[in-house]
Design an enzyme around this catalytic site. Structure first.
Site, PDB file in Angstrom:
ATOM      1  N   ARG A 105       0.830  -1.187   0.000  1.00  0.00           N
ATOM      2  CA  ARG A 105       0.000   0.000   0.000  1.00  0.00           C
ATOM      3  C   ARG A 105       0.874   1.250   0.000  1.00  0.00           C
ATOM      4  O   ARG A 105       1.688   1.431   0.889  1.00  0.00           O
ATOM      5  CB  ARG A 105      -0.924  -0.004   1.227  1.00  0.00           C
ATOM      6  CG  ARG A 105      -1.954   1.119   1.213  1.00  0.00           C
ATOM      7  CD  ARG A 105      -2.987   0.931   2.287  1.00  0.00           C
ATOM      8  NE  ARG A 105      -2.433   1.043   3.635  1.00  0.00           N
ATOM      9  CZ  ARG A 105      -3.172   1.078   4.735  1.00  0.00           C
ATOM     10  NH1 ARG A 105      -4.478   0.983   4.651  1.00  0.00           N
ATOM     11  NH2 ARG A 105      -2.612   1.177   5.912  1.00  0.00           N
ATOM     12  N   THR A 109      -0.963   7.588  -1.052  1.00  0.00           N
ATOM     13  CA  THR A 109      -2.260   7.495  -1.746  1.00  0.00           C
ATOM     14  C   THR A 109      -3.166   6.414  -1.174  1.00  0.00           C
ATOM     15  O   THR A 109      -4.360   6.390  -1.462  1.00  0.00           O
ATOM     16  CB  THR A 109      -2.040   7.187  -3.239  1.00  0.00           C
ATOM     17  OG1 THR A 109      -1.466   5.869  -3.364  1.00  0.00           O
ATOM     18  CG2 THR A 109      -1.104   8.198  -3.878  1.00  0.00           C
ATOM     19  N   ASP A 201      -0.684  -3.466  13.159  1.00  0.00           N
ATOM     20  CA  ASP A 201      -0.258  -4.011  11.873  1.00  0.00           C
ATOM     21  C   ASP A 201      -0.057  -5.516  12.009  1.00  0.00           C
ATOM     22  O   ASP A 201       0.853  -5.975  12.721  1.00  0.00           O
ATOM     23  CB  ASP A 201       1.032  -3.336  11.416  1.00  0.00           C
ATOM     24  CG  ASP A 201       1.447  -3.764  10.019  1.00  0.00           C
ATOM     25  OD1 ASP A 201       1.784  -4.959   9.831  1.00  0.00           O
ATOM     26  OD2 ASP A 201       1.446  -2.923   9.107  1.00  0.00           O
ATOM     27  N   ASP A 204       3.490  -6.843  11.057  1.00  0.00           N
ATOM     28  CA  ASP A 204       4.512  -6.520  12.039  1.00  0.00           C
ATOM     29  C   ASP A 204       4.386  -7.380  13.286  1.00  0.00           C
ATOM     30  O   ASP A 204       5.381  -7.870  13.844  1.00  0.00           O
ATOM     31  CB  ASP A 204       4.417  -5.036  12.446  1.00  0.00           C
ATOM     32  CG  ASP A 204       4.999  -4.107  11.375  1.00  0.00           C
ATOM     33  OD1 ASP A 204       5.758  -4.591  10.522  1.00  0.00           O
ATOM     34  OD2 ASP A 204       4.670  -2.910  11.402  1.00  0.00           O
TER      35      ASP A 204
END
Length: 210
Positions: A105, A109, A201, A204
């Site tokens: 990603r 944006t 996340d 992670d």
């Protein structure tokens, strides 16, 4: 519940998800819980696998008994976090073929950028299950499904741990024919595109990276 979204509210699923959300849960424990919860979710998402009948001999008698029909299931991991869900499904369906979609990603944006794609052959003849722990904006997931459809897939399911309403809406708009199975529909996305309350996340926490 809708035909497009199934939230699995089984007590074991919800219990394990609470432990995964806790920021004090270790990397090793997070990984183990993801493996276990994926297996429980996989029971739900494979509910409609086609069956046929074969004749077998039990120790007692001959009988006609159900067995999976057609081409082997295709399991597609949306890298990198999707890999944490692969083994859980493969333990249930060890003969499944496995593919990978590499998307990241763009932090500015929030749009997906493709860097890898490798899928099993004859996707049109297989049920395809795409796995990614987080359905956040839905942009990466929708892009991954685009790639699978371009490769011939027509019978696709999406399996995730958490979903945001924005991601569900995006997927329903882009791919109304792709059912979603998840453990939780969370509240919303924050300004950075993370699911709230979420669990941080997933990649992670799974791989111990920051």
């Amino acid at each position: 519940m809708s035909d497009h979204l199934t939230v699995v509210d089984h007590p074991l699923v919800q219990h394990k998800l609470t432990l995964m959300r806790d920021k004090g849960t270790s990397t090793a424990e997070f990984r183990r819980l993801l493996h276990e919860i994926t297996q429980l979710l996989a029971y739900e998402i494979t509910r409609e696998l086609p069956l046929t009948q074969i004749t077998i001999e039990t120790p007692m008698q001959t009988m006609d008994s159900p067995i999976l029909a057609g081409k082997k299931l295709a399991l597609v991991s949306i890298l990198r976090a999707g890999n944490g869900m692969l083994d859980g499904v493969l333990e249930l369906v060890p003969s499944a073929r496995v593919g990978f979609v590499g998307l990241y990603r763009d932090e500015e944006t929030l749009q997906p950028v493709q860097y890898y794609f490798k899928a099993p052959k004859e996707l049109k003849d297989r049920m395809v299950i795409a796995v990614d722990p987080m359905l956040a904006t839905g942009n990466s997931s929708a892009a991954a499904i685009d790639l699978l459809k371009e490769a011939g897939a027509t019978n696709i399911r999406f399996l995730c741990l958490l979903a945001a309403p924005e991601g569900v809406a995006r997927m329903k708009d882009a791919h109304p024919d792709v059912p979603i199975v998840t453990a939780s529909l969370d509240r919303a996305l924050n300004e950075k595109g993370y699911i709230m309350p979420g669990l941080g996340d997933a990649g992670d926490r799974m791989f111990g990276t920051k």
